[in-house]
Design a protein around this motif. Structure first.
Motif, PDB file in Angstrom:
ATOM      1  N   UNK A  28     -50.182 103.676  28.080  1.00  7.46           N
ATOM      2  CA  UNK A  28     -48.909 103.060  28.432  1.00  7.46           C
ATOM      3  C   UNK A  28     -47.870 103.315  27.342  1.00  7.46           C
ATOM      4  N   UNK A  29     -48.287 103.199  26.094  1.00  4.77           N
ATOM      5  CA  UNK A  29     -47.377 103.439  24.972  1.00  4.77           C
ATOM      6  C   UNK A  29     -46.972 104.909  24.905  1.00  4.77           C
ATOM      7  N   UNK A  30     -47.917 105.806  25.115  1.00  8.05           N
ATOM      8  CA  UNK A  30     -47.617 107.238  25.083  1.00  8.05           C
ATOM      9  C   UNK A  30     -46.584 107.592  26.147  1.00  8.05           C
ATOM     10  N   UNK A  31     -46.709 106.989  27.318  1.00  7.39           N
ATOM     11  CA  UNK A  31     -45.759 107.240  28.394  1.00  7.39           C
ATOM     12  C   UNK A  31     -44.341 106.820  27.990  1.00  7.39           C
ATOM     13  N   UNK A  36     -48.803  99.169  20.205  1.00  2.00           N
ATOM     14  CA  UNK A  36     -48.945  97.786  19.745  1.00  2.00           C
ATOM     15  C   UNK A  36     -50.300  97.206  20.121  1.00  2.00           C
ATOM     16  N   UNK A  37     -50.752  96.253  19.346  1.00  4.18           N
ATOM     17  CA  UNK A  37     -52.045  95.614  19.616  1.00  4.18           C
ATOM     18  C   UNK A  37     -52.032  94.999  21.018  1.00  4.18           C
ATOM     19  N   UNK A  38     -53.097  95.253  21.755  1.00  2.00           N
ATOM     20  CA  UNK A  38     -53.231  94.685  23.089  1.00  2.00           C
ATOM     21  C   UNK A  38     -52.678  95.556  24.196  1.00  2.00           C
ATOM     22  N   UNK A  59     -41.875 103.659  19.832  1.00  2.00           N
ATOM     23  CA  UNK A  59     -42.965 102.852  20.378  1.00  2.00           C
ATOM     24  C   UNK A  59     -42.578 101.415  20.701  1.00  2.00           C
ATOM     25  N   UNK A  60     -41.322 101.006  20.461  1.00  2.00           N
ATOM     26  CA  UNK A  60     -40.926  99.615  20.693  1.00  2.00           C
ATOM     27  C   UNK A  60     -41.230  99.212  22.131  1.00  2.00           C
ATOM     28  N   UNK A  61     -41.959  98.108  22.334  1.00  2.00           N
ATOM     29  CA  UNK A  61     -42.332  97.711  23.695  1.00  2.00           C
ATOM     30  C   UNK A  61     -41.146  97.206  24.506  1.00  2.00           C
ATOM     31  N   UNK A  62     -41.282  97.271  25.804  1.00  2.00           N
ATOM     32  CA  UNK A  62     -40.294  96.716  26.727  1.00  2.00           C
ATOM     33  C   UNK A  62     -40.765  95.318  27.123  1.00  2.00           C
TER      34      UNK A  62
END
Length: 291
Positions: A127-130, A120-122, A75-78
């Motif tokens: 989008x995260x699932x993708x 993540x919050x916000x 789940x780490x954001x880009x």
């Protein structure tokens, strides 16, 4: 069904001690937990020992190593969005999980356990699932090349079997399945029988542990419907792995592994035996009724 216990129950033991002890129990195998090659908290971490030596210990004990349980999550954001794909190391979680797939292959494990995990919050959940699905595909494809299947455990943004099923559908890889934790599903309000029916043939491993007031306790003494889960698995003809977890790696003042694993061994296999007897009687009854 086949049974195993997780080495989170015995973090102070060496792998030799784990297999020596397990050889005298009814469990069919041992799930090896790993925190990675830099770990100092798990004496039996398979990342700290030559995999061939570990396989030899399992063979001598007459036990399988069904699963390598990891902390991998995707789940780490880009960051920054879009540009981060160019200037950031977006492949790090994939590479880390691929190394664990390679370790599982060398250990002779059929499965590597990973997590999704949480938006993540916000950020929009979609989008995260993708992002998680894209990374899971890459890891599952490494598993295909090595004959190791990847199982995602429920938790975070995917607490129920229905959540896991949607994620598996999104990824759509044949080497990706579910590792269902009964305790996590129960906390989300899910009944074990419903979860088993929802995941069906994509349910490859099941984790059982009991809790009383949020604290681990002996199987059958707490609030988690572990017995109901085992009975439902038996009725469904489940042939995968049921893995017992005793969280001493995280909670040091729990009962020692000798005590906890002996008790779980007796209780779990008692349930399984009773279920087989009940299912056999039911089958006999149906046969007689058909005469």
């Amino acid at each position: 069904m086949k049974t195993a216990f997780s080495t989170v129950a015995c973090p102070e033991w060496t792998l030799g001690q784990v297999f020596d002890f397990a050889a005298h129990l009814e469990f069919d195998g041992i799930e090896l937990r790993t925190l990675g090659p830099a770990s100092a908290d798990l004496a039996c971490d398979p990342a700290l020992t030559d995999p061939e030596k570990t396989r030899g210990l399992a063979v001598r004990a007459g036990l399988a190593i069904p699963c390598l349980a990891t902390s991998a999550r995707f789940d780490a954001p880009i960051w920054p969005p879009v540009v981060g794909r160019v200037i950031g190391d977006v492949l790090r979680p994939i590479r880390s999980a691929q190394r664990e797939v390679e370790l599982a292959d060398r250990l002779g494990c059929g499965f590597v356990r990973v997590f999704g995990f949480e938006a993540p919050r916000g950020e929009r959940v979609e989008s995260c699932v993708s992002r998680i699905a894209e990374r899971l595909w890459a890891v599952a494809d490494t598993g295909r090349a090595r004959g190791v299947r990847v199982v995602v455990e429920n938790g975070g943004s995917f607490p129920t079997a229905a959540d896991l099923a949607r994620l598996l559908d999104r990824v759509g890889h044949p080497m990706l399945g579910a590792a269902y934790s009964v305790a996590v599903g129960h906390a989300a309000g899910e009944e074990p029988g419903d979860a088993i029916r929802t995941l069906a043939e994509r349910l490859w491993t099941v984790k059982v542990k009991d809790l009383a007031g949020g604290r681990p306790c002996a199987l059958g003494r707490g609030e988690v419907p572990c017995r109901a889960a085992v009975d439902a698995l038996g009725s469904a003809g489940f042939t995968g792995w049921v893995i017992y977890e005793w969280d001493r790696l995280w909670i040091a003042d729990l009962a020692p592994p000798e005590q906890a694993l002996h008790a779980a061994d007796e209780t779990l296999h008692g349930w399984i035996g009773a279920g087989r007897t009940a299912n056999a009687r039911s089958a006999d009854g149906r046969a007689l009724a058909a005469v």
